[in-house]
Design a protein around this motif. Structure first.
Motif, PDB file in Angstrom:
ATOM      1  N   VAL A   1       0.852  -1.188   0.000  1.00  0.00           N
ATOM      2  CA  VAL A   1       0.000   0.000   0.000  1.00  0.00           C
ATOM      3  C   VAL A   1       0.884   1.233   0.000  1.00  0.00           C
ATOM      4  O   VAL A   1       1.758   1.381   0.867  1.00  0.00           O
ATOM      5  CB  VAL A   1      -0.931   0.005   1.227  1.00  0.00           C
ATOM      6  CG1 VAL A   1      -1.854   1.206   1.198  1.00  0.00           C
ATOM      7  CG2 VAL A   1      -1.738  -1.290   1.278  1.00  0.00           C
ATOM      8  N   SER A   2       0.675   2.131  -0.952  1.00  0.00           N
ATOM      9  CA  SER A   2       1.514   3.325  -1.092  1.00  0.00           C
ATOM     10  C   SER A   2       0.729   4.572  -0.709  1.00  0.00           C
ATOM     11  O   SER A   2      -0.422   4.764  -1.146  1.00  0.00           O
ATOM     12  CB  SER A   2       2.010   3.461  -2.530  1.00  0.00           C
ATOM     13  OG  SER A   2       2.803   2.352  -2.895  1.00  0.00           O
ATOM     14  N   VAL A   3       1.361   5.412   0.111  1.00  0.00           N
ATOM     15  CA  VAL A   3       0.830   6.727   0.469  1.00  0.00           C
ATOM     16  C   VAL A   3       1.960   7.722   0.243  1.00  0.00           C
ATOM     17  O   VAL A   3       2.924   7.757   1.019  1.00  0.00           O
ATOM     18  CB  VAL A   3       0.348   6.784   1.925  1.00  0.00           C
ATOM     19  CG1 VAL A   3      -0.207   8.166   2.244  1.00  0.00           C
ATOM     20  CG2 VAL A   3      -0.692   5.706   2.177  1.00  0.00           C
ATOM     21  N   GLY A   4       1.879   8.491  -0.825  1.00  0.00           N
ATOM     22  CA  GLY A   4       2.984   9.376  -1.157  1.00  0.00           C
ATOM     23  C   GLY A   4       4.205   8.556  -1.515  1.00  0.00           C
ATOM     24  O   GLY A   4       4.184   7.696  -2.391  1.00  0.00           O
ATOM     25  N   THR A   5       5.299   8.799  -0.804  1.00  0.00           N
ATOM     26  CA  THR A   5       6.538   8.044  -1.040  1.00  0.00           C
ATOM     27  C   THR A   5       6.692   6.870  -0.077  1.00  0.00           C
ATOM     28  O   THR A   5       7.647   6.104  -0.185  1.00  0.00           O
ATOM     29  CB  THR A   5       7.748   8.982  -0.899  1.00  0.00           C
ATOM     30  OG1 THR A   5       7.745   9.565   0.418  1.00  0.00           O
ATOM     31  CG2 THR A   5       7.698  10.103  -1.935  1.00  0.00           C
ATOM     32  N   ALA A   6       5.779   6.755   0.863  1.00  0.00           N
ATOM     33  CA  ALA A   6       5.859   5.680   1.858  1.00  0.00           C
ATOM     34  C   ALA A   6       5.043   4.475   1.420  1.00  0.00           C
ATOM     35  O   ALA A   6       3.994   4.618   0.781  1.00  0.00           O
ATOM     36  CB  ALA A   6       5.371   6.177   3.218  1.00  0.00           C
ATOM     37  N   THR A   7       5.543   3.281   1.725  1.00  0.00           N
ATOM     38  CA  THR A   7       4.858   2.036   1.385  1.00  0.00           C
ATOM     39  C   THR A   7       4.717   1.166   2.623  1.00  0.00           C
ATOM     40  O   THR A   7       5.679   0.975   3.374  1.00  0.00           O
ATOM     41  CB  THR A   7       5.619   1.258   0.297  1.00  0.00           C
ATOM     42  OG1 THR A   7       5.755   2.070  -0.867  1.00  0.00           O
ATOM     43  CG2 THR A   7       4.890  -0.020  -0.073  1.00  0.00           C
ATOM     44  N   SER A   8       3.537   0.651   2.840  1.00  0.00           N
ATOM     45  CA  SER A   8       3.269  -0.273   3.943  1.00  0.00           C
ATOM     46  C   SER A   8       2.767  -1.595   3.372  1.00  0.00           C
ATOM     47  O   SER A   8       2.348  -1.665   2.211  1.00  0.00           O
ATOM     48  CB  SER A   8       2.226   0.315   4.900  1.00  0.00           C
ATOM     49  OG  SER A   8       2.683   1.518   5.484  1.00  0.00           O
ATOM     50  N   THR A   9       2.817  -2.638   4.178  1.00  0.00           N
ATOM     51  CA  THR A   9       2.371  -3.966   3.761  1.00  0.00           C
ATOM     52  C   THR A   9       1.271  -4.452   4.692  1.00  0.00           C
ATOM     53  O   THR A   9       1.401  -4.377   5.919  1.00  0.00           O
ATOM     54  CB  THR A   9       3.531  -4.977   3.768  1.00  0.00           C
ATOM     55  OG1 THR A   9       4.553  -4.524   2.885  1.00  0.00           O
ATOM     56  CG2 THR A   9       3.050  -6.341   3.302  1.00  0.00           C
ATOM     57  N   VAL A  10       0.207  -4.941   4.099  1.00  0.00           N
ATOM     58  CA  VAL A  10      -0.895  -5.546   4.844  1.00  0.00           C
ATOM     59  C   VAL A  10      -0.985  -7.011   4.415  1.00  0.00           C
ATOM     60  O   VAL A  10      -1.104  -7.295   3.220  1.00  0.00           O
ATOM     61  CB  VAL A  10      -2.226  -4.823   4.579  1.00  0.00           C
ATOM     62  CG1 VAL A  10      -3.360  -5.498   5.349  1.00  0.00           C
ATOM     63  CG2 VAL A  10      -2.126  -3.358   4.977  1.00  0.00           C
ATOM     64  N   SER A  11      -0.909  -7.925   5.364  1.00  0.00           N
ATOM     65  CA  SER A  11      -0.891  -9.361   5.058  1.00  0.00           C
ATOM     66  C   SER A  11      -2.111 -10.053   5.643  1.00  0.00           C
ATOM     67  O   SER A  11      -2.529  -9.756   6.768  1.00  0.00           O
ATOM     68  CB  SER A  11       0.389 -10.010   5.608  1.00  0.00           C
ATOM     69  OG  SER A  11       1.536  -9.441   4.997  1.00  0.00           O
ATOM     70  N   LEU A  12      -2.665 -10.972   4.878  1.00  0.00           N
ATOM     71  CA  LEU A  12      -3.827 -11.756   5.286  1.00  0.00           C
ATOM     72  C   LEU A  12      -3.555 -13.227   5.030  1.00  0.00           C
ATOM     73  O   LEU A  12      -2.827 -13.587   4.103  1.00  0.00           O
ATOM     74  CB  LEU A  12      -5.071 -11.326   4.508  1.00  0.00           C
ATOM     75  CG  LEU A  12      -5.513  -9.858   4.637  1.00  0.00           C
ATOM     76  CD1 LEU A  12      -6.573  -9.537   3.594  1.00  0.00           C
ATOM     77  CD2 LEU A  12      -6.039  -9.580   6.038  1.00  0.00           C
ATOM     78  N   THR A  13      -4.134 -14.093   5.861  1.00  0.00           N
ATOM     79  CA  THR A  13      -4.017 -15.542   5.680  1.00  0.00           C
ATOM     80  C   THR A  13      -5.414 -16.139   5.708  1.00  0.00           C
ATOM     81  O   THR A  13      -6.120 -16.041   6.720  1.00  0.00           O
ATOM     82  CB  THR A  13      -3.149 -16.167   6.784  1.00  0.00           C
ATOM     83  OG1 THR A  13      -1.871 -15.536   6.798  1.00  0.00           O
ATOM     84  CG2 THR A  13      -2.965 -17.655   6.542  1.00  0.00           C
ATOM     85  N   VAL A  14      -5.831 -16.747   4.603  1.00  0.00           N
ATOM     86  CA  VAL A  14      -7.190 -17.261   4.471  1.00  0.00           C
ATOM     87  C   VAL A  14      -7.149 -18.745   4.120  1.00  0.00           C
ATOM     88  O   VAL A  14      -6.169 -19.239   3.550  1.00  0.00           O
ATOM     89  CB  VAL A  14      -7.965 -16.477   3.381  1.00  0.00           C
ATOM     90  CG1 VAL A  14      -8.032 -15.012   3.726  1.00  0.00           C
ATOM     91  CG2 VAL A  14      -7.332 -16.666   2.014  1.00  0.00           C
ATOM     92  N   PRO A  15      -8.202 -19.490   4.451  1.00  0.00           N
ATOM     93  CA  PRO A  15      -8.253 -20.912   4.069  1.00  0.00           C
ATOM     94  C   PRO A  15      -8.475 -21.063   2.575  1.00  0.00           C
ATOM     95  O   PRO A  15      -9.198 -20.288   1.945  1.00  0.00           O
ATOM     96  CB  PRO A  15      -9.445 -21.454   4.873  1.00  0.00           C
ATOM     97  CG  PRO A  15     -10.289 -20.255   5.156  1.00  0.00           C
ATOM     98  CD  PRO A  15      -9.358 -19.090   5.265  1.00  0.00           C
TER      99      PRO A  15
END
Length: 474
Positions: free
Chosen positions: A406-420
């Motif tokens: 996920v990018s906001v301006g020049t910063a990037t974050s990561t969102v992780s999910l684990t599903v069956p």
């Protein structure tokens, strides 16, 4: 029909072999697949015997390491091929230098008999899984991600038996084994009911977004995954019959109305195969709850997991829609949430409350929603994906791990999910063409099932009360 009378071999030697028709090492058998062939026996001397057995057998084996390792074998399938008396020589002696040929004809059943699972369970639904045929595990040419501690094998066994002179017990004097690989057809299971106790999955994730570590919060992003439809393989196990679509719902709550939603700059994923095994019967779904928590029961348990990366995933474009926050829910303020990130399944309801929370104190009166659709293709060229299954002492499940950049301006974050993720195999009930063969053993098992099937008793209809006439007996 070939006879045990046999023919003279030019260079006789004692041997017994199982010969399968149209068989090759990598051949896969499925539900309702016929298994035809014959057993050949040659001897170097006269061998008295009492009977010959030809069996189709299925075993699950588990081994739990520790101070006192436990090896357990569960026989879930045993079908016997009847051998007519006319095929036996008189007297029952395998003569020197002759080759005896006995044909056999099996059919892979679609389901086990109800006696295959007769232990205690916490739900009747679990027995429905335990009486389904498990796939072969641990014997494929390609890595099926199974540990040495858990195996499922199908075998054709041929035995020459002789009664013991002391107790009349049958003693094997000759035996041959031919292992085959089975991928039974499976059906789509309903979505799992994931709770906070189900440690294997993380269906929701909430994260606060900033331009950098020292900047104030731009807003809060909540990602919620929907369990995808099954990944269905063709009966050959090498190609996909249908591609599942992973759905991720995004909710962004900005700290002020002028902040635009973030961009999805990349998506990556992997599939993890988890194999559960136990020294005793399993009475629950091992993928639900916490398999590794202490148990009061005496059996030992274990699990093994390994992952494989998915082929490159196309980055979906998030189409954001803007909504007004309900003014009726002005009770706490947006900044009241202190947790930066949460994996619990209660995040879905929390996210809804946050969207409806106060717009006082500078909080934004709007929030944004988007839906991502991500097609998932399994790397069947790298690994052998056996279908999801639950049996009495072993199980195999899969999880899909998705990481969103996920990018906001020049910063990037990561969102992780684990599903069956359920892996299934489509039905192929007309394999090899023609009518499916049948034999007396299959009939006997069907009659046994019918005899043991629970009956439902109910009051007769009004027209049949106080009479001696019942439906079907007029």
């Amino acid at each position: 029909m070939p006879s045990l009378a046999g023919r003279t071999a030019p260079f006789p030697k004692s041997n017994i072999d199982v010969n399968l028709s149209d068989h090759y090492r990598s051949k896969i058998y499925s539900s309702s697949s016929p298994i035809k062939g014959d057993v050949t026996i040659t001897t170097k001397r006269d061998v008295p015997f009492d009977s010959i057995q030809i069996l189709l057998m299925g075993h699950t084996k588990s081994r739990v390491e520790g101070m006192n390792p436990h090896d357990v074998t569960h026989t879930f399938l045993k079908m016997t091929m009847p051998i007519p008396e006319s095929l036996y020589p008189v007297p029952r002696i395998l003569e020197t230098g002759r080759t005896y040929t006995i044909p056999f004809n099996f059919v892979i059943p679609n389901q086990l008999t109800i006696n295959a699972c007769n232990h205690r369970r916490q739900s009747d639904r679990l027995q429905d899984h335990h009486v389904l045929l498990p796939p072969s595990m641990g014997h494929w040419e390609k890595d099926d991600m199974a540990p040495e501690m858990a195996k499922v094998e199908y075998q054709i066994k041929a035995r020459v038996l002789r009664e013991d002179d002391l107790g009349g017990k049958n003693v094997r004097i000759m035996e041959a084994i031919q292992t085959i690989n089975v991928l039974p057809a499976s059906v789509e299971e309903p979505p799992l009911n994931i709770t906070e106790q189900d440690r294997l999955y993380a269906m929701h994730k909430t994260k606060s977004l900033r331009r950098n570590l020292l900047a104030s919060k731009l807003g809060r992003l909540t990602a919620t995954a929907i369990q995808p439809t099954p990944a269905v393989l063709k009966a050959d196990g090498l190609h996909m019959a249908s591609t599942p679509m992973a759905q991720v719902n995004l909710s962004f709550e900005p700290s002020s109305a002028d902040i635009t939603p973030p961009k999805i700059s990349g998506v990556s994923g992997k599939v993890t195969a988890i194999t559960f095994f136990s020294s005793g019967t399993i009475s629950t779904y091992p993928n639900l709850g916490d398999w590794n928590q202490p148990f009061a029961s005496a059996e030992k348990r274990g699990s093994y997991s390994t992952s494989v990366g998915l082929p490159p995933l196309a980055t979906p474009k998030a189409r954001w829609s803007q909504y007004l926050t309900s003014p009726a829910r002005r009770d706490s303020g947006y900044a009241s949430e202190t947790n930066e990130e949460s994996d619990s399944s209660s995040q879905k309801s929390k996210s809804k409350r946050r969207r409806q929370s106060s717009i006082s104190g500078g909080a934004s009166p709007v929030y944004h929603m988007a839906e991502l659709q991500i097609p998932i293709a399994l790397p069947t060229d790298k690994k052998m994906f056996i279908p999801t299954f639950h049996s009495c002492i072993a199980s195999r499940v899969y999880t899909l791990h998705l990481s969103l950049a996920v990018s906001v301006g020049t910063a990037t974050s990561t969102v992780s999910l684990t599903v069956p993720l359920q892996v299934a195999v489509e039905g192929n009930f007309e394999q090899d063409g023609g009518d499916l063969p049948s034999f007396e053993a299959a009939v006997e098992e069907a009659e046994a099932d019918a005899h043991l099937r629970p009956r439902v008793l109910s009051a007769p209809q009004q027209e049949f009360t106080e009479t001696s006439v019942l439906p079907g007996y007029a």
